[in-house]
Enzyme design. Structure first.
Site, short mmCIF file in Angstrom:
data_model
loop_
_atom_site.label_atom_id
_atom_site.label_comp_id
_atom_site.label_asym_id
_atom_site.label_seq_id
_atom_site.Cartn_x
_atom_site.Cartn_y
_atom_site.Cartn_z
N HIS A 87 -6.01 -6.09 -2.65
CA HIS A 87 -6.91 -6.23 -1.50
C HIS A 87 -7.12 -7.70 -1.11
CE1 HIS A 87 -8.90 -2.01 -2.13
NE2 HIS A 87 -7.63 -1.95 -1.77
N ASN A 102 -3.00 8.22 4.64
CA ASN A 102 -1.71 7.62 5.02
C ASN A 102 -1.57 7.40 6.52
OD1 ASN A 102 -0.79 7.52 2.35
ND2 ASN A 102 -0.07 9.64 2.44
N ARG A 120 0.83 -1.21 0.00
CA ARG A 120 0.00 0.00 0.00
C ARG A 120 0.86 1.26 0.00
NH1 ARG A 120 -3.25 1.96 4.90
NH2 ARG A 120 -4.69 3.50 4.06
N HIS A 165 0.71 4.41 -2.63
CA HIS A 165 0.41 5.77 -2.17
C HIS A 165 1.54 6.74 -2.49
CE1 HIS A 165 -3.08 5.06 0.88
NE2 HIS A 165 -3.20 4.30 -0.19
#
Length: 334
Positions: free
Chosen positions: A197, A99, A66, A70
């Site tokens: 996911h 975040n 992740r 980001h």
């Protein structure tokens, strides 16, 4: 059988789809052997340290995955996400709500510290993050992918940009496609990368409205299958707003990097609105159904290829950036 004919169509159609080439977004100066002479132990250091962290806490795998997404989606893959606030820049990307639940900064710092012992002032934090995200997924027996190297670190990190550019778990398909298109990623890659996911947790505060007040009338999002919604309510009671409460994004195989996520989405059991939204576009819906019905026949390969493209978005090379001494601070005296 009708299913067999339908599945054959999916396979033929899948073979016809190709990745779009978004030239201008990707770094042609990167190379997998960039540090062969200047820091020959880099790959082993990253692999070993990352594997040790993941062994002690498997949640670092989805956390680092992740984190690279980001970072790259905002200003490109320049490690701007890693910068801490300063008196002159008191709100960086790290300080934003998207975040606030990231996990893995300590992994990056540990790798960087070791590299500064072995080959000081050589390896950028952006390259460390790109490697660690791959190594973390491999450590849980997930797919592997090429990591071209040679990125430099950026000097700017703005909270406002993170808020504007990081795709929201509440987003509809139109917004999601635009978020990805803005950095040169295709709708197919949106569906592929959403497959991340398959591992990790989603925080309860993100799905509170979806479960209990979707339209402001105390209702549940009708896009969620009822039994799944009932299950989520047992894990995320009303008014669960703290960052500690979470639920696995993949109900069936939460620790395994596989295609089960796609089966859940087809059954209306995607955790986020952004998961359900994949069914609202012909191309993303096709990919979701193809992986669900084919048993993930191309998922690992597709995911690796998409990640190799993702980690080359908007990279800085040569004199366009710097090599930080520590990943949380811009280095001015280089």
């Amino acid at each position: 059988m009708a299913f067999s004919k339908q599945f054959s169509f999916w396979v033929i159609f899948a073979m016809a789809l190709t990745m779009a080439n978004a030239s201008g977004y990707y770094g042609s100066k990167l190379s997998t052997d960039y540090y062969t002479e200047s820091c020959p132990d880099l790959l082993e250091i990253s692999k070993y340290i990352t594997k040790e962290f993941v062994k002690n806490d498997p949640r670092f795998a989805p956390g680092l995955l992740r984190m690279i997404f980001h970072d790259c989606i905002v200003r490109g893959c320049d490690a701007s996400l890693l910068l801490d606030p300063t008196p002159s820049n008191n709100q960086t990307e790290k300080d934003t709500v998207p975040n606030s639940t990231l996990r893995g900064f300590e992994v990056i710092n540990a790798i960087k510290a070791k590299l500064e012992e072995k080959c000081p002032d050589v390896v950028s934090c952006a390259d460390v993050l790109a490697l660690a995200s791959r190594d973390a997924v491999v450590a849980i027996n997930g797919p592997n992918w090429d990591v071209p190297l040679g990125r430099k670190d950026g000097k700017i990190s703005l909270a406002s940009e993170a808020l504007a550019k990081i795709p929201s778990p509440f987003a509809n398909i139109t917004t999601l496609k635009k978020n990805f298109a803005d950095v040169g990623l295709t709708p197919k890659e949106l569906a592929i990368l959403s497959g991340a996911h398959t591992i990790g947790d989603g925080h309860c505060f993100i799905i509170q409205n979806r479960l209990y007040n979707f339209t402001g009338k105390g209702d549940t999002d009708p896009a969620i299958e009822k039994s799944y919604a009932d299950y989520l309510k047992t894990k995320c009671p009303p008014n669960t707003g703290n960052l500690q409460s979470s639920v696995g994004m993949d109900f069936f195989t939460p620790g395994k990097f596989d295609e089960v996520y796609y089966g859940m989405v087809t059954q209306r059991k995607g955790l986020f609105q952004s998961d359900a939204a994949l069914l609202n576009d012909p191309e993303t819906s096709f990919y979701v159904h193809f992986q669900a019905y084919s048993g993930g026949s191309t998922f690992a390969q597709d995911f690796g290829a998409a990640m190799t493209r993702l980690i080359q978005i908007g990279v800085l090379t040569d004199n366009e950036g710097e090599v930080r001494k520590t990943c949380g601070a811009v280095r001015y005296n280089y």
